[in-house]
Structures are given as structure tokens and as C-alpha cells.
Motif scaffolding. Structure first.
Motif, PDB file in Angstrom:
ATOM      1  N   LEU A   1      26.469 -48.891   8.725  1.00 53.18           N
ATOM      2  CA  LEU A   1      25.578 -49.510   9.707  1.00 53.18           C
ATOM      3  C   LEU A   1      24.192 -48.885   9.665  1.00 53.18           C
ATOM      4  CD1 LEU A   1      27.465 -50.209  13.007  1.00 53.18           C
ATOM      5  CD2 LEU A   1      26.140 -51.764  11.619  1.00 53.18           C
TER       6      LEU A   1
ATOM      7  N   LEU B   1      22.355 -50.214   6.695  1.00 53.60           N
ATOM      8  CA  LEU B   1      21.848 -51.569   6.893  1.00 53.60           C
ATOM      9  C   LEU B   1      20.620 -51.568   7.785  1.00 53.60           C
ATOM     10  CD1 LEU B   1      24.820 -54.041   7.342  1.00 53.60           C
ATOM     11  CD2 LEU B   1      23.091 -53.973   5.574  1.00 53.60           C
ATOM     12  N   SER B   2      20.659 -50.698   8.794  1.00 52.04           N
ATOM     13  CA  SER B   2      19.521 -50.653   9.700  1.00 52.04           C
ATOM     14  C   SER B   2      18.288 -50.101   8.996  1.00 52.04           C
ATOM     15  CB  SER B   2      19.917 -49.857  10.951  1.00 52.04           C
ATOM     16  OG  SER B   2      18.974 -48.911  11.257  1.00 52.04           O
ATOM     17  N   LEU B   3      18.476 -49.188   8.046  1.00 58.89           N
ATOM     18  CA  LEU B   3      17.344 -48.681   7.269  1.00 58.89           C
ATOM     19  C   LEU B   3      16.869 -49.732   6.279  1.00 58.89           C
ATOM     20  CD1 LEU B   3      18.401 -45.035   6.438  1.00 58.89           C
ATOM     21  CD2 LEU B   3      16.524 -45.751   7.880  1.00 58.89           C
TER      22      LEU B   3
ATOM     23  N   THR C   1      17.047 -53.044   6.505  1.00 57.09           N
ATOM     24  CA  THR C   1      16.396 -54.206   7.092  1.00 57.09           C
ATOM     25  C   THR C   1      15.329 -53.836   8.105  1.00 57.09           C
ATOM     26  OG1 THR C   1      18.046 -54.289   8.837  1.00 57.09           O
ATOM     27  CG2 THR C   1      18.483 -55.591   6.876  1.00 57.09           C
ATOM     28  N   GLY C   2      15.370 -52.620   8.629  1.00 60.30           N
ATOM     29  CA  GLY C   2      14.434 -52.245   9.679  1.00 60.30           C
ATOM     30  C   GLY C   2      14.878 -52.778  11.021  1.00 60.30           C
ATOM     31  N   ILE C   3      16.057 -53.421  11.045  1.00 56.47           N
ATOM     32  CA  ILE C   3      16.562 -53.990  12.286  1.00 56.47           C
ATOM     33  C   ILE C   3      17.818 -53.248  12.689  1.00 56.47           C
ATOM     34  CG2 ILE C   3      17.526 -56.057  13.354  1.00 56.47           C
ATOM     35  CD1 ILE C   3      15.794 -57.624  11.307  1.00 56.47           C
ATOM     36  N   SER C   4      17.841 -52.823  13.952  1.00 54.32           N
ATOM     37  CA  SER C   4      18.960 -52.058  14.469  1.00 54.32           C
ATOM     38  C   SER C   4      19.727 -52.918  15.458  1.00 54.32           C
ATOM     39  CB  SER C   4      18.363 -50.843  15.190  1.00 54.32           C
ATOM     40  OG  SER C   4      19.084 -49.725  14.965  1.00 54.32           O
ATOM     41  N   ILE C   5      20.944 -53.289  15.109  1.00 54.28           N
ATOM     42  CA  ILE C   5      21.741 -54.085  16.049  1.00 54.28           C
ATOM     43  C   ILE C   5      22.587 -53.132  16.877  1.00 54.28           C
ATOM     44  CG2 ILE C   5      23.471 -55.883  16.304  1.00 54.28           C
ATOM     45  CD1 ILE C   5      22.579 -57.124  13.770  1.00 54.28           C
ATOM     46  N   ARG C   6      22.436 -53.186  18.195  1.00 55.50           N
ATOM     47  CA  ARG C   6      23.168 -52.257  19.052  1.00 55.50           C
ATOM     48  C   ARG C   6      24.469 -52.860  19.551  1.00 55.50           C
ATOM     49  NH1 ARG C   6      18.359 -49.827  20.532  1.00 55.50           N
ATOM     50  NH2 ARG C   6      17.840 -48.830  18.561  1.00 55.50           N
ATOM     51  N   ASN C   7      24.414 -54.144  19.875  1.00 52.11           N
ATOM     52  CA  ASN C   7      25.584 -54.780  20.472  1.00 52.11           C
ATOM     53  C   ASN C   7      25.765 -56.188  19.964  1.00 52.11           C
ATOM     54  OD1 ASN C   7      27.629 -54.050  22.317  1.00 52.11           O
ATOM     55  ND2 ASN C   7      26.021 -53.182  23.596  1.00 52.11           N
ATOM     56  N   TYR C   8      27.027 -56.563  19.815  1.00 51.11           N
ATOM     57  CA  TYR C   8      27.299 -57.924  19.362  1.00 51.11           C
ATOM     58  C   TYR C   8      28.637 -58.371  19.905  1.00 51.11           C
ATOM     59  CZ  TYR C   8      28.863 -61.672  16.303  1.00 51.11           C
ATOM     60  OH  TYR C   8      29.355 -62.851  15.819  1.00 51.11           O
TER      61      TYR C   8
ATOM     62  N   LEU D   1      23.773 -61.135  20.711  1.00 54.08           N
ATOM     63  CA  LEU D   1      23.352 -60.061  19.830  1.00 54.08           C
ATOM     64  C   LEU D   1      22.164 -59.343  20.458  1.00 54.08           C
ATOM     65  CD1 LEU D   1      23.113 -60.783  16.068  1.00 54.08           C
ATOM     66  CD2 LEU D   1      21.408 -59.383  17.076  1.00 54.08           C
TER      67      LEU D   1
END
Lengths: 336, 300
Positions: free
Chosen positions: A112, A115-117, A119-126, A152
Motif C-alpha cells: 500500500l 502504491l501511495s508513493l 501514484t501520489g495518492i493515499s487512500i485511507r478508507n474504502y 473512498l
């Protein structure tokens, strides 16, 4: 296919410390080590590096706490002595799977983080809810209709978002079609006024991917603008004024010795109909009336237009630098 | 500092491991102080990189130490039953967290860019969509070495992958992926419009749709009805910007007659501007609707 020599990632330092290891845990550890090697190959912007450093420090704090709570080797582990053989048996299995669980969890966390590095996007909750809309008629024709409701939330740098969207999936004999039937977006901070129009347009078009793509480019431009403003403020502290802060759209240029003349750079970042992110720079001038009367060549009047031309020729940074230099000719050598 | 306390509690036995960890930590705080001094951007970045490596090292050693202690506790549990209920709930918590994290991993595909770690690096999956319709996905398999390399991919040959990779892959991978996503989504969108035109509006087309594989040149003839008369218009749409789904050049021509009567000319001009503004199949949907309206008028 010739792959070249696949380099084995170096054993993690943990391997040097602990003797007996569960085989699957070892596999998981290699995966984590791979992740580290993968990250080291990426050229990431500094903010991502800082974020990673922060995350590591937080993890170290938690681990130290755990270390303190667990008795050190040599200490008495527990005062209670019981002989529940059955409990011990099931407990040893519990321990085994717990250990597995922890290392597997570590692996998922690494993936995780990667992936966050990436895309630059950090998903916290889903979370997701599925509703089967298949009628009996459809089932006879072998058609399946399902409505998915997704929620999301996460962040991209300083901007946090919350998305709710619905996807309608229709499966028949030949194909599967998935359509986003609804999209609702909540974004913070709301100080970026350019974003509210973008959000309503994106919701209308139900363009989920465009949302993230434009968000990425928007954030990159914001960071670049902030870095550029900060750079000039540091280089010419007396001449450059960031009255609304480095994250704003305004940079003022004012000579210390002639404060009546001022140039204001307005640097907006706009998102067009197609989701394209474009910078838009304008120049505002402020000069005393007496100066305007002396300005026969209408230099001040035509300054905004000349500014645009200069941007096209020199680019943003060189243009700003030349403007600053033109106003601080009497100033001391800049601090660099 | 917690470490220092445990050190004094342990005495000799714990001294080895924790003392080493403490040394690592002081090393790090020293380099951290270095970071606080004013430095050039490059120096700061490389110092950050070093700090991250040291933090990782310390984190891994702490992790190992925690596991080490847990293992010893387990070993000496022969005659002791640890708090079972506590363990069970911890397992529940961990399992729940694992489920949550796995769901988040799956959710990354909704950003348009997701990936899976592979033995040699990462396989990135780029998803495309148009008007809410989820379309094809493409993958790029990256080898994590310095320099980054594309191992193989499913990007169509007419997308300028090499150009984009040459510009961004080594310096800013996020940029590389999002720009590639821009090109792919635009291509998917153009393809979707052309496919829909071919499949849904054959009645209005006077001939086959001519298109190139990148869907940047579309040429077709369609029938326009006005006051009971049917007239073919030739359309040629060019999409010079590979990152958009709307044409950059539109030319509608009439075949046959040299000059059009004014009403037809009006139609022609109106159509031209329509093709600029709206996706292809939406334009034809509005044509079809207008046709229905006209039919209704004729009936009365």
C-alpha cells in the motif's frame, strides 16, 4: 525472454538478529525488502520522501512502545503458573497464525505504501456495498445486473477528498459492461477556489479517472508555484513580498528604495473543461500618477502584455527573475 | 528516552541489542541536526534519503527485537497460559485491519492507476473510461533497477510510449504514469465514440466510417434531412491533440452541388460547431432526435 540478471534483494537487517524464522514469514520479509529496493529506484519529489520519513518515525515510536511492553530477555515473563495443556495446544496455533498474520500484514502495508508513493495518492478508507438488481426475467436470459456502491476517502498531498460513486455492472453472454452511474466528490481545503468548478464538472461527467489525474497535475503545479515563490523570497528577501503566503497565487515585487512602484504576479492554476491543468500568469502594475505621466512610451501600460510575451520566450522562472532584477537594480547582492 | 530506561532495567542481558539500537538512534539525531542547517536542495534531498535509510534500518531492527521477545515468551509459555482472551482480540483486530488494507489495495484501481509488486519490480495497470463507461485497461511492467526499465507492456504501438518514458520515467514516475494515462484515456474515448457511431447510427450514415487505428482521423458521410429532402454531408474530423477526446479540426462539406442554399449552409455551419463541442455519438443522438421531431411535424 532475456531478463538480465535478477538481483536478489539483500537480506533485511532483521534476518541478522533472529535465528528461527517461520518460512512464510521469510518470504514476506523478502517481499518487504523488495519493496524497499523498489522505492529506492524511484526518483520521488521531496515531499514524498518527507512523508515516508514521517511514517517511519511513527512506526518506530509504536515499535518502541511494543518493546517496552514486552519483557526483555532475562526478565521473569509471567508470575502465573498454570498447566492448561489444551489451551496451550490451541494457543501455540494461535501464536503461529498471529505471527503469520503480522508479517503478512506488514507485506500488505508495504504494498500500500508503495502504491501511495507511485501514484501520489493515499487512500485511507474504502468500503463497498453490492446490490443485486437482477430480475427473474434477466436471469432467464442469462443477464446479471449488479449495482455497486463505493465509498473512498484519502488525500493527495495537502488536499483531502471523499468520494461516493455507483457502478452499474451488466453481464450478458457476450460481455460485461461497467458504467459509473453516479459520482459525488467532497474536497478539502476549499481555499483553492479553482477546484470547486472542477469538482462539479467532474461529478457531471462522472469521470472518476479524470478527477485523480487532474488532481495530481493540479497539486504538482501548486507545489511548483510554492517552491518558486519561496525560492525568490529567499533569494531577494527585501524585494519579494508574499503577503498571502507562499501557497497563495500572489507574489509582489517592490523595490526597498522605491516602494511606490509595485509589480504583482498573479499565478493562477486553472483546470479546463477537458480536465487539463494549465498555469495562467498575469502581471499587475502599481505606479504613482507622476510616473505614469512621465511614461511616454507607455511601458507601464503595456507591461502586462510584455509580461505574457516574456513568459513565452523565457519561461516562468527566468521571467520572474528578470522582473525582480529590473526593480532591485539598486539593491545589494542577493543572499545566495 | 524509553530505550535508555529499558537499558538501565535490563542491565547486561538486554544491553547488547538495545545499546546498539540506541547508538543507531543517536547517529540519526546527529544527521537530523545536520538536516536542520541551511543547505542546498540537493544536499537536503540526499540527507533525507540517508535519514530514510537509517530510519528503515532502525525500524527493521526494532521489528526484529519485538519478534525476538515474543518468540522467547512463547518458548517459556510451557507452564504458563498467557492472557488468551487478549490474544484472541488482537487477532481479530489484526484480521480486520488486514481485510481493510486488502480492500484499499483493490480500491486503487479506481484512481486509474494501480499496481502489483512483482519479482522484478512492479506491474502498473492503467484503467481507462469515457463518460462513465469503464473501458480497456493497459499494463506496464517495470523493472526496479537504476535506471528504471520497461520490461514489457500492452500499450498500443501508436501511443508515443518511448517519448513519454524518455521524458519522465527516470525523473518523475508519477508524471510518467499520469501522462500515459492521459493519452490512453483519450485514445479509449475516441475509440468509444467511433465504435458507437458505427454500431448505433448505421441508419444515418451514408457509407462506412473511415478511421485510423489511433482514431485521430475520422471520415464519414451522413444524411441530413430538411423539409422532406435528404442530403449527404461529408465530414472529416481531425484530432491533432492526442490527449483530447474532441476534434481540433472539423470540416463538413457537401457533395454534388457547388453552392448550398442558405438554409443548408446554416445547417452545415451549425453541424460544424456541434462536432467541435460534443462527442461524436452525442451529436448523432441529437440528429436522430431532431429527425423524430421532424417526422412528428410531417405527420400533422
Amino acid at each position: 525472454m532475456c531478463e538480465g540478471i535478477a538481483r536478489r534483494s539483500p537480506a533485511s537487517p532483521a534476518d541478522l538478529w533472529d535465528g528461527s524464522r517461520h518460512p512464510r514469514a521469510r518470504l514476506e520479509e523478502r517481499a518487504v525488502a523488495r519493496f524497499h529496493q523498489a522505492v529506492s529506484c524511484l526518483c520521488l519529489p521531496m515531499d514524498s520522501l518527507r512523508a515516508e520519513a514521517d511514517a517511519l518515525e511513527a512506526e518506530i515510536k509504536a515499535l518502541r512502545r511494543a518493546c517496552v511492553e514486552l519483557p526483555a530477555p532475562g526478565e521473569d515473563t509471567s508470575p502465573v503458573r498454570q498447566s492448561f495443556q489444551d489451551i496451550y495446544q490451541s494457543d501455540s496455533e494461535g501464536w503461529e497464525s498471529l505471527k503469520d498474520l503480522r508479517s503478512h500484514l506488514g507485506h500488505v502495508e508495504s504494498e500500500l505504501q508503495f502504491l501511495s508513493l507511485l501514484t501520489g495518492i493515499s487512500i485511507r478508507n474504502y468500503s463497498k456495498k453490492t446490490e443485486d438488481l437482477t430480475s427473474t426475467e434477466m436471469t432467464e436470459k442469462n443477464i446479471k445486473k449488479v449495482l455497486q456502491r463505493h465509498r473512498l476517502s484519502g488525500s493527495c498531498h495537502m488536499i483531502t477528498f471523499q468520494l461516493e460513486f455507483q457502478i452499474l455492472e451488466i453481464q450478458n453472454k457476450e460481455s460485461l459492461s461497467s458504467v459509473i452511474t453516479d459520482l459525488s466528490i467532497i474536497m478539502e481545503p476549499t481555499e483553492y477556489s479553482e477546484l470547486s468548478e472542477f469538482v462539479s464538472r467532474t461529478e457531471e461527467r462522472r469521470d472518476l479517472f479524470m478527477f485523480f489525474r487532474s488532481l495530481h497535475f493540479f497539486v504538482e503545479w501548486c507545489e511548483y508555484r510554492k517552491r518558486t515563490f519561496k525560492h525568490f523570497k529567499e533569494k531577494y528577501p527585501e524585494t519579494v513580498h508574499l503577503t498571502k503566503g507562499a501557497s497563495s497565487s500572489y507574489m509582489g515585487i517592490r523595490s526597498h528604495s522605491r516602494p511606490e512602484f509595485e509589480l504583482v504576479i498573479v499565478w493562477r492554476i486553472q483546470i479546463d473543461e477537458e480536465g487539463k491543468v494549465l498555469p495562467r500568469l498575469d502581471l499587475l502594475t502599481k505606479a504613482p500618477l507622476s510616473a505614469l505621466e512621465l511614461d511616454k512610451n507607455r511601458v507601464i501600460e503595456t507591461a502586462p502584455l510584455s509580461f505574457r510575451t516574456l513568459l513565452g520566450v523565457l519561461g516562468i522562472e527566468a521571467t520572474l527573475e528578470s522582473l525582480i532584477k529590473s526593480l532591485c537594480t539598486e539593491e545589494q547582492v542577493p543572499t545566495q | 528516552m524509553e530505550l535508555a530506561n529499558t537499558l538501565s532495567q535490563d542491565g547486561e542481558s538486554g544491553g547488547g541489542v538495545l545499546a546498539h539500537l540506541e547508538r543507531l538512534e543517536t547517529q540519526m539525531s546527529r544527521s537530523h541536526k545536520k538536516l536542520e542547517e541551511p543547505q542546498s536542495a540537493q544536499a537536503v534531498e540526499s540527507a533525507l534519503g540517508t535519514k530514510i535509510r537509517q530510519l528503515r534500518c532502525l525500524r527493521d531492527k526494532l521489528r526484529a527485537e519485538v519478534r525476538h521477545r515474543q518468540a522467547r515468551i512463547k518458548a517459556s509459555t510451557a507452564s504458563v497460559a498467557p492472557d488468551q482472551t487478549l490474544e484472541m482480540s488482537e487477532q481479530d483486530i489484526l484480521e480486520r485491519r488486514q481485510e481493510n488494507l486488502k480492500a484499499i489495495l483493490q480500491a486503487y484501481r479506481f484512481t486509474g492507476i494501480s499496481g502489483k509488486l512483482t519479482s522484478r519490480g512492479v506491474c502498473v495497470c492503467i484503467s481507462t473510461a469515457f463518460e462513465g463507461n469503464l473501458l480497456d485497461s493497459y499494463f506496464v511492467d517495470l523493472v526496479m533497477q537504476k535506471p528504471l526499465r520497461i520490461h514489457h507492456h500492452s500499450i498500443p504501438v501508436f501511443i508515443p510510449l518511448e517519448e513519454i518514458a524518455a521524458k519522465y520515467l527516470q525523473t518523475n514516475i508519477q508524471h510518467f504514469l499520469f501522462i500515459l494515462s492521459e493519452y490512453l484515456n483519450a485514445y479509449s474515448g475516441r475509440k468509444f465514440q467511433a465504435d458507437r457511431l458505427q454500431s448505433d447510427f448505421t441508419a444515418l450514415l451514408a457509407g462506412p466510417l473511415q478511421r485510423n487505428s489511433l482514431c485521430t482521423v475520422l471520415s464519414f458521410t451522413y444524411n441530413v434531412e430538411l423539409k422532406g429532402q435528404s442530403f449527404p454531408f461529408g465530414a472529416r474530423l481531425l484530432y491533432k491533440d492526442l490527449t483530447t477526446t474532441l476534434p481540433t479540426d472539423v470540416s463538413i462539406t457537401h457533395q454534388g452541388m457547388d453552392t448550398l442554399p442558405s438554409t443548408w449552409e446554416e445547417q452545415r455551419a451549425a453541424h460544424e460547431s456541434l462536432f467541435f463541442k460534443k462527442p461524436l455519438h452525442q451529436v448523432f443522438t441529437s440528429f436522430a432526435r431532431k429527425g423524430d421531431e421532424l417526422d412528428v411535424n410531417l405527420a400533422f
